[in-house]
Scaffold this motif. Structure first.
Motif, PDB file in Angstrom:
ATOM      1  N   SER A   6      -7.144  11.277 -39.943  1.00  0.00           N
ATOM      2  CA  SER A   6      -5.805  11.870 -39.922  1.00  0.00           C
ATOM      3  C   SER A   6      -5.531  12.645 -41.210  1.00  0.00           C
ATOM      4  CB  SER A   6      -4.760  10.781 -39.722  1.00  0.00           C
ATOM      5  OG  SER A   6      -4.780   9.854 -40.790  1.00  0.00           O
ATOM      6  N   THR A   7      -6.038  12.161 -42.332  1.00  0.00           N
ATOM      7  CA  THR A   7      -5.820  12.860 -43.597  1.00  0.00           C
ATOM      8  C   THR A   7      -6.527  14.210 -43.594  1.00  0.00           C
ATOM      9  OG1 THR A   7      -5.659  10.745 -44.740  1.00  0.00           O
ATOM     10  CG2 THR A   7      -6.076  12.685 -46.102  1.00  0.00           C
ATOM     11  N   LYS A   8      -7.745  14.252 -43.075  1.00  0.00           N
ATOM     12  CA  LYS A   8      -8.470  15.525 -43.008  1.00  0.00           C
ATOM     13  C   LYS A   8      -7.750  16.505 -42.100  1.00  0.00           C
ATOM     14  CE  LYS A   8     -13.152  13.923 -43.975  1.00  0.00           C
ATOM     15  NZ  LYS A   8     -14.517  13.801 -43.436  1.00  0.00           N
ATOM     16  N   ASP A   9      -7.218  16.007 -40.982  1.00  0.00           N
ATOM     17  CA  ASP A   9      -6.461  16.876 -40.075  1.00  0.00           C
ATOM     18  C   ASP A   9      -5.262  17.481 -40.790  1.00  0.00           C
ATOM     19  OD1 ASP A   9      -8.014  16.652 -37.737  1.00  0.00           O
ATOM     20  OD2 ASP A   9      -7.034  14.780 -37.189  1.00  0.00           O
ATOM     21  N   LYS A  10      -4.553  16.646 -41.538  1.00  0.00           N
ATOM     22  CA  LYS A  10      -3.367  17.125 -42.241  1.00  0.00           C
ATOM     23  C   LYS A  10      -3.725  18.148 -43.322  1.00  0.00           C
ATOM     24  CE  LYS A  10      -0.864  12.801 -41.661  1.00  0.00           C
ATOM     25  NZ  LYS A  10      -0.327  11.649 -42.384  1.00  0.00           N
ATOM     26  N   VAL A  11      -4.789  17.881 -44.063  1.00  0.00           N
ATOM     27  CA  VAL A  11      -5.198  18.798 -45.138  1.00  0.00           C
ATOM     28  C   VAL A  11      -5.669  20.130 -44.562  1.00  0.00           C
ATOM     29  CG1 VAL A  11      -6.903  19.168 -46.976  1.00  0.00           C
ATOM     30  CG2 VAL A  11      -5.725  16.971 -46.783  1.00  0.00           C
ATOM     31  N   LYS A  12      -6.513  20.072 -43.536  1.00  0.00           N
ATOM     32  CA  LYS A  12      -6.976  21.314 -42.912  1.00  0.00           C
ATOM     33  C   LYS A  12      -5.802  22.073 -42.295  1.00  0.00           C
ATOM     34  CE  LYS A  12     -11.807  20.491 -41.971  1.00  0.00           C
ATOM     35  NZ  LYS A  12     -12.851  20.704 -40.991  1.00  0.00           N
ATOM     36  N   GLY A  13      -4.864  21.343 -41.746  1.00  0.00           N
ATOM     37  CA  GLY A  13      -3.689  21.969 -41.163  1.00  0.00           C
ATOM     38  C   GLY A  13      -2.872  22.706 -42.208  1.00  0.00           C
ATOM     39  N   LYS A  14      -2.664  22.072 -43.344  1.00  0.00           N
ATOM     40  CA  LYS A  14      -1.906  22.714 -44.423  1.00  0.00           C
ATOM     41  C   LYS A  14      -2.640  23.948 -44.931  1.00  0.00           C
ATOM     42  CE  LYS A  14       1.847  22.369 -46.724  1.00  0.00           C
ATOM     43  NZ  LYS A  14       3.085  22.691 -46.015  1.00  0.00           N
ATOM     44  N   ALA A  15      -3.965  23.850 -45.051  1.00  0.00           N
ATOM     45  CA  ALA A  15      -4.757  24.989 -45.512  1.00  0.00           C
ATOM     46  C   ALA A  15      -4.650  26.158 -44.528  1.00  0.00           C
ATOM     47  CB  ALA A  15      -6.218  24.586 -45.693  1.00  0.00           C
ATOM     48  N   ASN A  16      -4.699  25.867 -43.247  1.00  0.00           N
ATOM     49  CA  ASN A  16      -4.565  26.921 -42.244  1.00  0.00           C
ATOM     50  C   ASN A  16      -3.169  27.539 -42.273  1.00  0.00           C
ATOM     51  OD1 ASN A  16      -7.002  27.439 -40.844  1.00  0.00           O
ATOM     52  ND2 ASN A  16      -6.845  25.454 -39.860  1.00  0.00           N
ATOM     53  N   GLU A  17      -2.152  26.732 -42.502  1.00  0.00           N
ATOM     54  CA  GLU A  17      -0.799  27.268 -42.591  1.00  0.00           C
ATOM     55  C   GLU A  17      -0.680  28.243 -43.760  1.00  0.00           C
ATOM     56  OE1 GLU A  17       2.831  24.980 -42.277  1.00  0.00           O
ATOM     57  OE2 GLU A  17       1.686  23.374 -41.341  1.00  0.00           O
ATOM     58  N   VAL A  18      -1.191  27.834 -44.903  1.00  0.00           N
ATOM     59  CA  VAL A  18      -1.105  28.683 -46.097  1.00  0.00           C
ATOM     60  C   VAL A  18      -1.898  29.975 -45.892  1.00  0.00           C
ATOM     61  CG1 VAL A  18      -1.723  28.850 -48.544  1.00  0.00           C
ATOM     62  CG2 VAL A  18      -0.650  26.775 -47.663  1.00  0.00           C
ATOM     63  N   ALA A  19      -3.107  29.864 -45.375  1.00  0.00           N
ATOM     64  CA  ALA A  19      -3.923  31.063 -45.126  1.00  0.00           C
ATOM     65  C   ALA A  19      -3.238  31.979 -44.122  1.00  0.00           C
ATOM     66  CB  ALA A  19      -5.306  30.652 -44.619  1.00  0.00           C
ATOM     67  N   GLY A  20      -2.611  31.384 -43.126  1.00  0.00           N
ATOM     68  CA  GLY A  20      -1.893  32.174 -42.132  1.00  0.00           C
ATOM     69  C   GLY A  20      -0.733  32.930 -42.741  1.00  0.00           C
TER      70      GLY A  20
END
Length: 59
Positions: free
Chosen positions: A3-17
């Protein structure tokens, strides 16, 4: 994936987006919107995993 990896990757994708949305090119802005939405979905997935794990641990 945890779940932590999902959250971190999600935040990274949001910022890149968000960065891509600042582009002057319409196709890049559209790609950025999609990437940001993907990041939001990944974060929700991580939160759901946490919630399920908590419920299983309580059972």
């Amino acid at each position: 994936m945890s779940s932590t990896k999902d959250k971190v990757k999600g935040k990274a994708n949001e910022v890149a987006g968000r960065v891509k949305q600042a582009s002057s090119k319409p196709s890049t802005r559209a790609e950025g919107r999609m990437q940001e939405r993907k990041g939001e979905a990944q974060q929700v997935k991580g939160k759901v995993k946490d919630s399920l794990k908590d419920r299983i641990d309580k059972a």
